[in-house]
Design a protein around this motif. Structure first.
Motif, short mmCIF file in Angstrom:
data_model
loop_
_atom_site.label_atom_id
_atom_site.label_comp_id
_atom_site.label_asym_id
_atom_site.label_seq_id
_atom_site.Cartn_x
_atom_site.Cartn_y
_atom_site.Cartn_z
N VAL A 48 0.84 -1.17 0.11
CA VAL A 48 -0.16 -0.11 -0.17
C VAL A 48 0.85 1.29 0.06
CG1 VAL A 48 -1.71 1.28 1.43
CG2 VAL A 48 -1.88 -1.23 1.08
N ARG A 49 2.00 1.30 0.88
CA ARG A 49 2.61 2.35 0.93
C ARG A 49 3.42 2.65 -0.38
NH1 ARG A 49 7.58 1.62 5.02
NH2 ARG A 49 7.82 -0.06 3.42
N ASN A 50 3.83 1.63 -1.31
CA ASN A 50 4.39 1.63 -2.58
C ASN A 50 3.62 1.96 -3.49
OD1 ASN A 50 6.88 0.40 -1.58
ND2 ASN A 50 6.53 -1.63 -2.03
N GLY A 51 2.18 1.75 -3.32
CA GLY A 51 1.14 2.35 -4.06
C GLY A 51 1.00 3.83 -4.23
N LEU A 52 1.20 4.20 -2.72
CA LEU A 52 1.00 5.56 -2.52
C LEU A 52 2.27 6.36 -2.98
CD1 LEU A 52 -1.34 5.69 0.56
CD2 LEU A 52 -1.94 5.94 -1.52
N SER A 53 3.36 5.65 -3.08
CA SER A 53 4.57 6.48 -3.40
C SER A 53 5.05 6.36 -4.82
CB SER A 53 5.64 6.02 -2.35
OG SER A 53 5.38 6.02 -1.09
N LEU A 54 4.92 5.23 -5.36
CA LEU A 54 5.63 4.88 -6.78
C LEU A 54 4.62 5.29 -7.74
CD1 LEU A 54 7.24 1.62 -5.91
CD2 LEU A 54 8.39 3.98 -5.97
N PRO A 55 5.00 5.68 -9.12
CA PRO A 55 4.11 6.03 -10.20
C PRO A 55 3.43 4.82 -10.99
CG PRO A 55 6.45 5.93 -10.94
CD PRO A 55 6.67 5.74 -9.60
N HIS A 56 3.95 3.27 -10.39
CA HIS A 56 3.28 2.40 -11.24
C HIS A 56 1.64 2.27 -10.75
CE1 HIS A 56 7.48 1.47 -12.21
NE2 HIS A 56 7.62 1.37 -11.02
N SER A 57 0.96 1.80 -11.66
CA SER A 57 -0.43 1.46 -11.53
C SER A 57 -0.94 0.35 -12.40
CB SER A 57 -1.28 2.48 -11.74
OG SER A 57 -1.40 2.86 -13.07
N SER A 58 -2.06 -0.13 -12.52
CA SER A 58 -2.37 -1.31 -13.11
C SER A 58 -3.56 -1.14 -14.12
CB SER A 58 -3.18 -2.37 -12.23
OG SER A 58 -2.46 -2.87 -11.28
N ASP A 59 -3.29 0.14 -14.66
CA ASP A 59 -4.22 0.81 -15.73
C ASP A 59 -4.28 0.00 -16.83
OD1 ASP A 59 -4.82 2.68 -13.99
OD2 ASP A 59 -3.62 4.26 -15.18
N ALA A 60 -3.03 -0.56 -17.17
CA ALA A 60 -2.80 -1.54 -18.46
C ALA A 60 -3.45 -2.62 -18.40
CB ALA A 60 -1.45 -1.69 -18.75
N VAL A 61 -3.46 -3.37 -17.16
CA VAL A 61 -4.04 -4.52 -16.96
C VAL A 61 -5.67 -4.39 -17.27
CG1 VAL A 61 -4.48 -6.49 -15.46
CG2 VAL A 61 -2.31 -5.19 -15.42
N GLU A 62 -6.18 -3.31 -16.77
CA GLU A 62 -7.66 -3.34 -16.80
C GLU A 62 -8.15 -3.34 -18.38
OE1 GLU A 62 -9.88 -3.32 -14.49
OE2 GLU A 62 -8.09 -3.56 -13.06
N GLY A 63 -7.38 -2.86 -19.35
CA GLY A 63 -7.63 -2.97 -20.80
C GLY A 63 -7.89 -4.36 -21.21
#
Length: 376
Positions: free
Chosen positions: A332-347
């Protein structure tokens, strides 16, 4: 490949799921497997030592699989799922305070301009219309019967059924007819105004309302109150609106979860009224805004303080959400700190849903795997 995205998709929602792995740099799906457990993920990751970042939802199975298959990789909790989980906690909290969402009734001024402190004087209920009508019909029927007019002629004049005429003529007193009819009349009718007001105030509990109207003289059972309110629960009727309609739980949740500058027109002022009436809703809004600032500003270092602050409060659903974050704190802390996300997976998830609809959910895994992995 350094950054990997992991998410599940449904063959049949609630029954059968699969998992898709996506290379985040190219948005290219790499692997599909049946189920959404961590063992399948761990087995695939053991052959991919170059993976350094894994973007995933907050599923404990994926977290354990990522640790077992790629201990060298940083795990990143997807911000979309974090915000969605926070929204669920906010909605539960608002629902617990729904009785405070209605506008307060206007204060009645006393003789010197101050609000009156006397309790509300309850007027005795007026005689029901059906009772007045039965008394009039009984008197008219006996008058015509005394003049020697037949029952058929008595019924033709006011348009009454023969069975009704026989009932009226066959009883000496109008009270006997009224007593039998009141058994079928709704005993709650004299108190519907109170029921409607309490329903509009967000109090749908029949037992609680029954106790209130019993203090006003109601002699019936709780079952009659339940039957009256059931039409509103099932949508077969609408409660008369005596004043401004209180905002729904979803409306208040939407106000709290939306950026203040994105609220336009009348909606810009609406969030302030519940917050002014309920200090706990005000604290809830402040907690959500602090979390939003962490998420958009990449301030994961503030997470521990935010969780501790929420846990000290009295907002139980939000505190439960905060405690649950500790179970997956690093991701969770990495998710709130790093620029990575799962947007591409949702496609890719949306593409799999489309393929599943095309085959009416009967294709299994092999066909979607070929259509997704072999198509470039």
């Amino acid at each position: 490949m350094e950054v990997l995205g992991v998410d599940d998709f449904a063959f049949r929602k609630g029954r059968h799921y699969g998992t898709v792995l996506t290379e985040m740099a190219t948005h290219r799906p790499l692997h599909l497997y049946d189920g959404r457990d961590g063992e399948g993920l761990a087995a695939w990751l053991r052959d991919q030592p170059e993976v350094t970042v894994i973007c995933r939802d907050r599923s404990s199975g994926y977290g354990e699989g990522a640790r077992a298959g790629a201990p060298q990789a940083e795990q990143v909790a997807d911000r979309y799922h974090l915000w969605a989980n926070l929204g669920q906690a906010v909605e539960k909290t608002v629902n617990a305070h729904r009785s405070r969402l209605a506008e307060p009734p206007p204060a009645r001024a006393g003789s010197h301009g101050t609000p009156a402190a006397e309790p509300e004087v309850v007027q005795p209920p007026k005689e029901l219309k059906i009772v007045s009508r039965l008394r009039e019909q009984h008197a008219a029927a006996h008058e015509l019967w005394g003049q020697g007019i037949s029952k058929a002629a008595i019924g033709r004049k006011p348009g009454l059924h023969q069975a009704t005429v026989r009932k009226l003529v066959g009883t000496r007193s109008a009270d006997d007819v009224v007593a039998k009819s009141l058994q079928r009349a709704h005993i709650v009718d004299p108190y519907v105004g109170h029921l409607h007001r309490r329903w509009n105030e967000g109090i749908p509990n029949a037992a609680h309302i029954c106790q209130e109207i019993q203090e006003l003289g109601y002699s019936g059972s709780e079952l009659a109150v339940q039957r009256h309110l059931r039409r509103y629960r099932t949508g077969r009727g609408h409660v008369p609106d005596p004043g401004p309609k209180p905002p729904s739980v979803r409306e208040v949740t939407s106000w709290i979860m939306t950026r203040p500058e994105h609220l336009r027109g009348e909606d810009a002022d609406k969030p302030h009224r519940p917050r002014e009436r309920d200090p706990e809703l005000n604290r809830l809004t402040l907690h959500v805004r602090k979390f939003a600032a962490m998420m958009t500003g990449r301030h994961g270092d503030r997470l521990e303080d935010w969780i501790a602050d929420v846990e000290r409060g009295s907002l139980a659903p939000l505190a439960g959400f905060a405690r649950n974050l500790r179970h997956d704190f690093d991701a969770v802390r990495n998710g709130l700190s790093l620029p990575h996300s799962s947007d591409a997976v949702e496609g890719n998830i949306n593409r799999l849903k489309m393929l599943n609809r095309q085959t009416f959910g009967r294709a299994g895994l092999n066909l979607p795997r070929k259509r997704v992995l072999l198509t470039r």
